[in-house]
Design a protein around this motif. Sequence first.
Motif, PDB file in Angstrom:
ATOM      1  N   GLY A  12       0.804  -1.213   0.000  1.00  0.00           N
ATOM      2  CA  GLY A  12       0.000   0.000   0.000  1.00  0.00           C
ATOM      3  C   GLY A  12       0.836   1.261   0.000  1.00  0.00           C
ATOM      4  N   ASP A  13       2.107   1.145   0.388  1.00  0.00           N
ATOM      5  CA  ASP A  13       2.991   2.308   0.351  1.00  0.00           C
ATOM      6  C   ASP A  13       3.218   2.739  -1.102  1.00  0.00           C
ATOM      7  N   ILE A  14       3.402   4.035  -1.281  1.00  0.00           N
ATOM      8  CA  ILE A  14       3.677   4.605  -2.599  1.00  0.00           C
ATOM      9  C   ILE A  14       5.138   5.055  -2.626  1.00  0.00           C
ATOM     10  N   TYR A  26       6.204   6.324 -10.446  1.00  0.00           N
ATOM     11  CA  TYR A  26       5.614   6.101  -9.129  1.00  0.00           C
ATOM     12  C   TYR A  26       4.980   4.722  -9.088  1.00  0.00           C
ATOM     13  N   ARG A  28       2.905   1.644  -6.496  1.00  0.00           N
ATOM     14  CA  ARG A  28       2.257   1.198  -5.264  1.00  0.00           C
ATOM     15  C   ARG A  28       2.768  -0.203  -4.965  1.00  0.00           C
ATOM     16  N   LEU A  48       1.930  12.832  -3.104  1.00  0.00           N
ATOM     17  CA  LEU A  48       1.048  11.670  -3.141  1.00  0.00           C
ATOM     18  C   LEU A  48      -0.331  12.015  -3.691  1.00  0.00           C
ATOM     19  N   ALA A  52      -1.644   9.710  -6.785  1.00  0.00           N
ATOM     20  CA  ALA A  52      -2.678   8.709  -6.530  1.00  0.00           C
ATOM     21  C   ALA A  52      -3.927   8.887  -7.380  1.00  0.00           C
ATOM     22  N   ILE A  56      -3.280   2.372 -12.085  1.00  0.00           N
ATOM     23  CA  ILE A  56      -2.122   1.494 -12.265  1.00  0.00           C
ATOM     24  C   ILE A  56      -2.096   1.043 -13.723  1.00  0.00           C
ATOM     25  N   HIS A  77       1.026   6.452   1.788  1.00  0.00           N
ATOM     26  CA  HIS A  77       0.396   5.136   1.900  1.00  0.00           C
ATOM     27  C   HIS A  77      -1.069   5.239   1.493  1.00  0.00           C
ATOM     28  N   VAL A  78      -1.495   4.316   0.642  1.00  0.00           N
ATOM     29  CA  VAL A  78      -2.906   4.199   0.270  1.00  0.00           C
ATOM     30  C   VAL A  78      -3.325   2.776   0.619  1.00  0.00           C
ATOM     31  N   SER A  86      -4.444  -6.674  -2.081  1.00  0.00           N
ATOM     32  CA  SER A  86      -3.013  -6.357  -2.000  1.00  0.00           C
ATOM     33  C   SER A  86      -2.155  -7.252  -2.883  1.00  0.00           C
TER      34      SER A  86
END
Length: 339
Positions: A12-14, A26, A28, A48, A52, A56, A77-78, A86
Amino acid sequence: MAKSGKIKYKPGDIVTIPLPEARFAYARIFEDHTFGIFAHWSAKPEPLAQVATHPIAFFVSGTDSAIKDGTWLVVGHVPFQDAEASFPPPVAICYDYDSNTWTMGRPMVTHKGTEKFVTAKEVAGLDRLLFCHKPALVAATIVDRLIDGNHAYYKVRPSGSSSSAAAAPALAPQVMQVAPNPSTTGPWGARAQENDDASDWLAGLEEEPGLGLGRIDEAFDQVLSAEPSAYLEVTECAEVVAAATVLAKMHGLAFAADIASDECMAALAKRAKRRSPKSTAALVQRALLALAAVQDPERSELRGLMVTQEHADLGAAWSKRMGQLVRGLKAAHRRLASA
């Protein structure tokens, strides 16, 4: 080179990924060493909130070493809606792109650590599993797909297609196709030489066997000279395993028989005769200490890549091989110490 300390991250971190020519992409973070690459790049890092908003575009499997050493910055983080979300989508495995054939006889995919056979219809259009074992290869793949728009090489070709395969990018020989287990063909394997970095190190040893003992000691030193908490990248870990396996062959361990040529081993043996048993015992002890670091789940990138849910058979075979190597070298050390 080993880095002091390491940065922790979670799904979930970017992250911001620097690209050549002062550009930034960028991603995820997903499970299974996979990055979801946003359909956006910029000439300077962006916040972010702006990143975001983009979807993707595709996924890249690769090393996380650039996150842990701080080269790729975690910018936010998203959270995923649930654990299921995930995981990256299924990818094709055991597939030979050039011949458009399946090495296991029929289409196969892996998803969430499970490998299964599927129909040609189900696998159509899927990405194939390619693993970038260096951060630069992740960046090069992103440039090839996100900026240059070259997606065909990374996907399964249409079933029965007689058309020519898409031209492979320059980075292709350096990107590993991961096999689901040690019995299938592929650059990953349980043996020391079944790894690009180890193969390169062994090739250098074959070219200059007279320098072999020094090269072996240097391989151990790059790990042992690092700080106790330092993160160990896949290259240095692979070289330690290769060097330790050569040392094992020098002491007659059967499982290491094919690690180097007879000519190379003869040159090493000639050099080894000049060393006292005490000196050789010290070298074996250094090998054992370096192997302990390579097997440390908190420090070793190689272990993190080999021992995964997605490739449980490969991880088990690698762990077994490492156990054989350690036991064999411990026995050799006892003999030398008592000489």
